[in-house]
Design a protein around this motif. Structure first.
Motif, mmCIF file in Angstrom:
data_model
loop_
_atom_site.group_PDB
_atom_site.id
_atom_site.type_symbol
_atom_site.label_atom_id
_atom_site.label_comp_id
_atom_site.label_asym_id
_atom_site.label_seq_id
_atom_site.Cartn_x
_atom_site.Cartn_y
_atom_site.Cartn_z
ATOM 1 N N ASP A 267 -125.328 40.754 -1.994
ATOM 2 C CA ASP A 267 -124.232 39.604 -2.840
ATOM 3 C C ASP A 267 -124.255 38.192 -0.785
ATOM 4 O O ASP A 267 -124.046 39.607 -0.018
ATOM 5 C CB ASP A 267 -123.007 40.711 -2.869
ATOM 6 N N ARG A 268 -124.469 37.475 -1.261
ATOM 7 C CA ARG A 268 -124.872 36.834 -0.020
ATOM 8 C C ARG A 268 -123.061 36.879 0.178
ATOM 9 O O ARG A 268 -123.165 35.683 1.401
ATOM 10 C CB ARG A 268 -124.955 35.547 -1.014
ATOM 11 N N GLU A 269 -121.806 37.152 0.071
ATOM 12 C CA GLU A 269 -120.281 37.248 0.743
ATOM 13 C C GLU A 269 -120.051 38.856 1.483
ATOM 14 O O GLU A 269 -119.420 39.284 1.546
ATOM 15 C CB GLU A 269 -119.633 36.893 -0.808
ATOM 16 N N SER A 270 -121.535 39.074 1.140
ATOM 17 C CA SER A 270 -120.968 40.808 1.631
ATOM 18 C C SER A 270 -121.137 40.878 3.095
ATOM 19 O O SER A 270 -121.985 40.230 3.856
ATOM 20 C CB SER A 270 -121.530 41.946 1.356
ATOM 21 N N LEU B 270 -127.137 29.180 1.658
ATOM 22 C CA LEU B 270 -126.146 30.525 2.377
ATOM 23 C C LEU B 270 -126.701 30.779 2.978
ATOM 24 O O LEU B 270 -125.833 31.745 4.354
ATOM 25 C CB LEU B 270 -125.846 31.019 0.935
ATOM 26 N N LYS C 150 -125.178 29.389 6.248
ATOM 27 C CA LYS C 150 -123.742 29.169 6.474
ATOM 28 C C LYS C 150 -123.680 30.775 7.576
ATOM 29 O O LYS C 150 -123.094 30.634 7.952
ATOM 30 C CB LYS C 150 -123.176 30.060 5.281
#
Length: 279
Positions: free
Chosen positions: A197-200, A122, A125
């Motif tokens: 949150d790794r998607e935030s 992550l 990415k």
């Protein structure tokens, strides 16, 4: 144009010299079959050609190729061509050796049933989103053209190889920097008692800030230190200020480069925004 054969690695891969006496790698179905060293081969018989100018890279590649399954080699070469097309930029020729070596190692692990893990997937990415998207295409290409089923973890590893070739830095150095940012984020979460949150967008901003800090440090680029703000932050947000210096210490030890005090100031402001958000 014709090429003089120097070494036959297998039925489909030759080392040859071009008319300017530069060594090149030639690939084509059956081009090595019943050939002799010192004989010539015509351009029309060659499917793919690339040059390895560095002598040590040439020698490594020659040693590596006989151990690579021919179908896998062809798809690796196609993958490198895809990377070159997508990046539209200079790629260090080291990628031929480094990526081939990595994928051979990966395939051997998969064949033995050994799981592939990438704890910094992550982070990779987030740090290298452009390279990550190209690596996704590469994994898809390899999976489509072979009997392999490379896991998503491989996307992260291949992205590092792509970035390494683009910026002309050793892949181990690129990987170490990616892992360093992962460790810095873990320390931030531990010290501030938060889970990001790794998607935030907050995570993306934090990673981007750490990456740009790392790049400035590597380049030796100085940023101006706002002294009044530094004193204010030290008094108002001592936890974030102290944490920023812990992070700077880790970065300094990993990069083996001096870090200017101003970096801690800007990082403190970023950490304070994160802390405020989670209150």
């Amino acid at each position: 144009m014709s090429y003089k054969i120097v070494k036959i690695l297998n039925n489909n891969v030759l080392i040859a010299k071009d008319p300017h006496l530069k060594e090149v790698v030639l690939i084509g179905k059956g081009i090595g079959f019943k050939r002799q060293v010192e004989s010539t081969i015509e351009q029309s018989e060659i499917e793919k050609l690339f040059i390895l100018r560095d002598q040590s890279e040439q020698e490594q590649f020659k040693k590596l190729l006989p151990h690579v399954e021919e179908d896998l080699l062809k798809v690796i070469i196609s993958s490198i061509e895809l990377i070159r097309e997508r990046t539209e930029s200079f790629l260090n020729e080291r990628i031929h050796v480094a990526l081939t070596d990595h994928l051979v190692f990966t395939v051997n692990r998969l064949m033995r049933g050994i799981a592939i893990s990438n704890p910094f997937l992550l982070e990779t990415k987030a740090i290298y989103p452009y390279e990550y998207e190209i690596a996704k295409e590469v994994v898809q290409l390899i999976n489509d053209r072979t009997h392999l089923d490379l896991p998503d973890e491989e996307i992260g590893f291949i992205a590092l190889h792509i970035h390494s070739a683009m910026v002309n830095r050793n892949v181990h150095e690129v990987s170490a920097h990616s892992q360093m940012i992962g460790r810095l984020i873990q320390l931030i979460e531990s010290q501030l008692k938060v889970t990001i949150d790794r998607e935030s967008i907050d995570y993306m901003r934090l990673v981007r800030h750490l990456r740009f800090t790392e790049e400035r440090v590597v380049r030796g680029e100085r940023v101006e230190e706002p002294e009044k703000i530094a004193e204010l932050l030290k008094e108002e947000y001592p936890m974030c200020y102290n944490l920023s210096w812990k992070l700077m210490k880790i970065m300094q030890q990993t990069l083996k480069k001096p870090i200017f005090d101003a970096e801690a100031v800007y990082l403190t402001m970023h950490l304070q925004r994160i802390q405020q958000k989670f209150k």
